[in-house]
Design an enzyme around this catalytic site. Structure first.
Site, PDB file in Angstrom:
ATOM      1  N   ASP A 193      -8.139 -48.637 -57.119  1.00  0.00           N
ATOM      2  CA  ASP A 193      -8.409 -47.240 -56.797  1.00  0.00           C
ATOM      3  C   ASP A 193      -9.308 -47.184 -55.571  1.00  0.00           C
ATOM      4  O   ASP A 193      -9.864 -48.199 -55.148  1.00  0.00           O
ATOM      5  CB  ASP A 193      -8.968 -46.466 -57.993  1.00  0.00           C
ATOM      6  CG  ASP A 193     -10.397 -46.830 -58.365  1.00  0.00           C
ATOM      7  OD1 ASP A 193     -10.829 -47.962 -58.079  1.00  0.00           O
ATOM      8  OD2 ASP A 193     -11.089 -45.982 -58.963  1.00  0.00           O
ATOM      9  N   TYR A 204     -12.287 -46.635 -52.702  1.00  0.00           N
ATOM     10  CA  TYR A 204     -13.741 -46.719 -52.643  1.00  0.00           C
ATOM     11  C   TYR A 204     -14.324 -45.349 -53.024  1.00  0.00           C
ATOM     12  O   TYR A 204     -13.749 -44.311 -52.685  1.00  0.00           O
ATOM     13  CB  TYR A 204     -14.209 -47.083 -51.236  1.00  0.00           C
ATOM     14  CG  TYR A 204     -13.772 -48.440 -50.753  1.00  0.00           C
ATOM     15  CD1 TYR A 204     -14.140 -49.602 -51.423  1.00  0.00           C
ATOM     16  CD2 TYR A 204     -13.022 -48.574 -49.583  1.00  0.00           C
ATOM     17  CE1 TYR A 204     -13.756 -50.860 -50.962  1.00  0.00           C
ATOM     18  CE2 TYR A 204     -12.635 -49.825 -49.108  1.00  0.00           C
ATOM     19  CZ  TYR A 204     -13.005 -50.961 -49.806  1.00  0.00           C
ATOM     20  OH  TYR A 204     -12.623 -52.197 -49.333  1.00  0.00           O
ATOM     21  N   PHE A 210      -8.459 -51.024 -49.373  1.00  0.00           N
ATOM     22  CA  PHE A 210      -9.432 -51.942 -48.771  1.00  0.00           C
ATOM     23  C   PHE A 210      -9.976 -51.472 -47.416  1.00  0.00           C
ATOM     24  O   PHE A 210     -10.929 -52.051 -46.898  1.00  0.00           O
ATOM     25  CB  PHE A 210      -8.861 -53.365 -48.640  1.00  0.00           C
ATOM     26  CG  PHE A 210      -8.567 -54.013 -49.958  1.00  0.00           C
ATOM     27  CD1 PHE A 210      -9.600 -54.523 -50.734  1.00  0.00           C
ATOM     28  CD2 PHE A 210      -7.272 -54.101 -50.442  1.00  0.00           C
ATOM     29  CE1 PHE A 210      -9.342 -55.102 -51.965  1.00  0.00           C
ATOM     30  CE2 PHE A 210      -6.998 -54.693 -51.670  1.00  0.00           C
ATOM     31  CZ  PHE A 210      -8.035 -55.196 -52.440  1.00  0.00           C
ATOM     32  N   HIS A 260      -9.394 -61.692 -56.905  1.00  0.00           N
ATOM     33  CA  HIS A 260      -9.806 -60.550 -56.101  1.00  0.00           C
ATOM     34  C   HIS A 260     -10.866 -60.976 -55.082  1.00  0.00           C
ATOM     35  O   HIS A 260     -11.674 -61.877 -55.359  1.00  0.00           O
ATOM     36  CB  HIS A 260     -10.388 -59.460 -57.007  1.00  0.00           C
ATOM     37  CG  HIS A 260     -10.479 -58.116 -56.369  1.00  0.00           C
ATOM     38  ND1 HIS A 260     -11.543 -57.756 -55.563  1.00  0.00           N
ATOM     39  CD2 HIS A 260      -9.641 -57.050 -56.399  1.00  0.00           C
ATOM     40  CE1 HIS A 260     -11.356 -56.518 -55.132  1.00  0.00           C
ATOM     41  NE2 HIS A 260     -10.215 -56.064 -55.615  1.00  0.00           N
TER      42      HIS A 260
END
Length: 221
Positions: free
Chosen positions: A62, A64, A75, A183
């Site tokens: 989801d 920031y 990202f 991640h």
């Protein structure tokens, strides 16, 4: 609304009851709370990278949830905003992998080259991660992945972290290439994200399939 081919292939999807309910929910949330990204930027991933232009998918969970960070691309953050730790680690791996030093935190140039920067959940309440989980976004974005899976032209799917990797079952066509790794967050980057070389693997695959590779550095570098 989004982009020519996406508009065509998603026309039926956007008439489904779940999507109409999602639209009502999202508009109500924006009217009452601080939601990211800005409303106009929710569909930037589809706006910048049309269906036929997708070469690479980088899947996030989801957006920031801090001020002026999210702008509809996974990202990526707006210029002038402090680089989030996950993006910092992505750039560190980029340097180690290809020797490319990137300073621009806005990844729009990647999107314009065919990198589909998709968050599975496309909106979030300020300072409240996963606050729009299970509201309908996952159904929509899973269907986007399924539509891309149907493409004959090969695509690289980059799945970072357990959540993104849980979508692997949606990618069934053998012509596509899946890159998996932990991640890039500080909590997991040292467990195998560093050294995974996703950028060189991606470009090697694209070139092998007659597709122009991605310029991962700054737009004018």
């Amino acid at each position: 609304m989004i982009n020519k081919k996406w508009d065509i292939i998603l026309s039926d999807e956007m008439q489904k009851p779940y999507f109409k309910q999602l639209g009502i929910f999202v508009k109500d949330e924006y009217s009452k709370k601080i939601i990211y990204p800005e409303y106009k930027n929710i569909f930037n991933a589809l706006r910048y990278t049309d269906y036929d232009e997708v070469k690479v998918v980088i899947l996030g969970q989801d957006p920031y949830h801090g001020p002026k960070e999210a702008h509809g691309l996974s990202f990526s953050v707006e210029e002038g905003v402090k680089r989030p730790p996950s993006l910092d680690n992505i750039f560190r791996e980029l340097k180690d992998d290809l020797g490319v030093v990137r300073t621009n935190n806005n990844l729009t140039d990647w999107a314009k080259q065919g990198v589909f920067l998709l968050n599975s959940i496309m909106t979030v309440i300020k300072d409240n991660p996963l606050s729009h989980k299970d509201k309908g976004w996952e159904t929509f974005t899973d269907n986007l992945i399924k539509l891309l899976n149907e493409r004959e032209k090969p695509i690289v799917f980059i799945l970072w972290g357990s959540y993104a990797r849980s979508k692997k079952n949606l990618i069934t066509n053998k012509q596509h290439y899946i890159i998996e790794a932990p991640h890039p967050s500080p909590l997991s980057a040292y467990r195998g994200f560093f050294g995974s070389k996703p950028f060189s693997k991606t470009n090697n695959f694209l070139v092998a399939n007659g597709i122009t590779p991605i310029k991962w550095g700054d737009e004018n570098a």
